[in-house]
Motif scaffolding. Structure first.
Motif, PDB file in Angstrom:
ATOM      1  N   PHE A  11       3.044 128.164  57.213  1.00 40.73           N
ATOM      2  CA  PHE A  11       3.320 126.819  56.715  1.00 40.73           C
ATOM      3  C   PHE A  11       4.448 126.240  57.566  1.00 40.73           C
ATOM      4  O   PHE A  11       5.183 126.976  58.224  1.00 40.73           O
ATOM      5  N   ILE A  13       7.591 123.273  56.989  1.00 41.64           N
ATOM      6  CA  ILE A  13       8.172 122.300  56.058  1.00 41.64           C
ATOM      7  C   ILE A  13       9.629 122.019  56.392  1.00 41.64           C
ATOM      8  O   ILE A  13      10.203 122.609  57.310  1.00 41.64           O
ATOM      9  N   TYR A  17      10.052 118.799  51.434  1.00 47.38           N
ATOM     10  CA  TYR A  17       8.735 119.255  50.997  1.00 47.38           C
ATOM     11  C   TYR A  17       8.773 120.570  50.237  1.00 47.38           C
ATOM     12  O   TYR A  17       7.727 121.116  49.879  1.00 47.38           O
ATOM     13  N   ILE A  21       5.413 122.729  48.696  1.00 50.24           N
ATOM     14  CA  ILE A  21       4.966 124.033  49.190  1.00 50.24           C
ATOM     15  C   ILE A  21       5.071 125.068  48.072  1.00 50.24           C
ATOM     16  O   ILE A  21       4.316 126.038  48.052  1.00 50.24           O
ATOM     17  N   VAL A  42       6.995 130.788  56.495  1.00 51.76           N
ATOM     18  CA  VAL A  42       7.351 129.375  56.392  1.00 51.76           C
ATOM     19  C   VAL A  42       8.238 128.999  57.573  1.00 51.76           C
ATOM     20  O   VAL A  42       9.375 129.467  57.682  1.00 51.76           O
ATOM     21  N   SER A 115       1.268 121.881  53.649  1.00 51.98           N
ATOM     22  CA  SER A 115       1.924 122.193  52.374  1.00 51.98           C
ATOM     23  C   SER A 115       1.426 121.354  51.208  1.00 51.98           C
ATOM     24  O   SER A 115       1.749 121.653  50.053  1.00 51.98           O
TER      25      SER A 115
END
Length: 285
Positions: A11, A13, A17, A21, A42, A115
């Motif tokens: 992911f 972010i 966000y 997520i 992440v 996300s």
């Protein structure tokens, strides 16, 4: 060495966000199989220690969640107008997915997911999909079909037939192949040398470079609420303006709220919703 028993899910972010997520991660963990091993990675530019701790709390024994700081890794990408999305805001994290194969050489394949999604099935099923020697597996972006200007842009600027243009929000990456062809280096060269004006910066480059070497996934793995049939959806992607926390009446919005309820950020999501007057999905388009 390839970690063949581990499913890597990437992911990208920033702090803004984190609540969303959390919903995506919560849904992924709850629909995962305890007989498999998952590793959510992440990638972030700015993500507070508090948010990292809160998101990590969603992990399970078979499903780890970790964070990789990208702050100094993409310095050559600057806030230039041609990097901006249609919202006219620059988000460096949109480029992170393009460097995943190079940054994680231990994996032969991996999954990237935006996300603003909810999983309603086991992501391992997507990971197990055989895409052969193709660079990526992805779904056609049917959200553009109803917009003549976007179709014209895709076919005449990006240079990809409308029905072959993919959405980059869900990517099953042949990471070994992408490293062999020098995908990240090719992208970097194009970006720095030409810096094309684009509507969706990362997505357009992925389409231009990968077209002809894409395995088209079943649309159930990138089901976007834009009036299409959503029956059988395994991954719901609240793309563009179709976000349940911004608009009422979004298709399959009930799934978002189901996993938001115990994601650890429900209060923040509701406060954000109250600050933004909810409108009908039809009105927001």
């Amino acid at each position: 060495m390839n970690n063949t028993n581990e499913i890597p899910i990437f992911f990208a972010i920033d702090d803004a966000y984190a609540p969303y997520i959390a919903v995506a991660l919560n849904s992924a963990v709850k629909n995962s199989s305890k007989s498999r091993r998952y590793r959510a990675i992440v990638l972030y530019n700015e993500l507070s220690r508090e948010n990292q701790q809160r998101l990590a709390a969603l992990s399970a024994e078979h499903f780890s969640i970790e964070f990789v700081n990208m702050e100094s890794r993409l310095d050559f990408i600057t806030d230039r107008r041609s990097n901006r999305l249609r919202f006219d805001c620059f988000t460096l994290s949109i480029y992170f997915r393009l460097f995943i194969p190079t940054m994680f050489p231990q994996y032969a394949k991996g999954i990237y997911i935006d996300s603003d999604v909810v999983l309603v099935d086991d992501i391992a099923e997507l990971y197990d999909t055989d895409i052969g020697e193709n660079y990526i597996g992805a779904c056609a972006d049917y959200s553009i079909f109803g917009s003549a200007p976007l179709v014209e842009y895709v076919e005449n600027v990006v240079g990809v037939p409308m029905k072959e243009y993919i959405n980059s929000g869900v990517l099953l990456m042949n990471m070994e192949k992408l490293r062999r062809i020098g995908f990240a280096e090719h992208f970097s060269e194009l970006l720095v040398k030409y810096h094309f004006d684009t509507v969706a910066p990362d997505q357009d480059y992925i389409n231009a470079i990968c077209n002809g070497n894409i395995h088209y996934l079943s649309p159930v793995w990138d089901a976007m609420p834009c009036g299409e049939d959503m029956s059988g959806a395994k991954l719901i992607h609240y793309n563009l303006y179709s976000k349940p926390w911004l608009a009422d009446g979004v298709q399959c919005g009930e799934y978002f709220w189901q996993y938001a309820a115990d994601c650890g950020y429900y209060r923040e999501i509701m406060e954000s919703r109250e600050r933004t007057r909810p409108v009908s999905n039809e009105e927001s388009l």
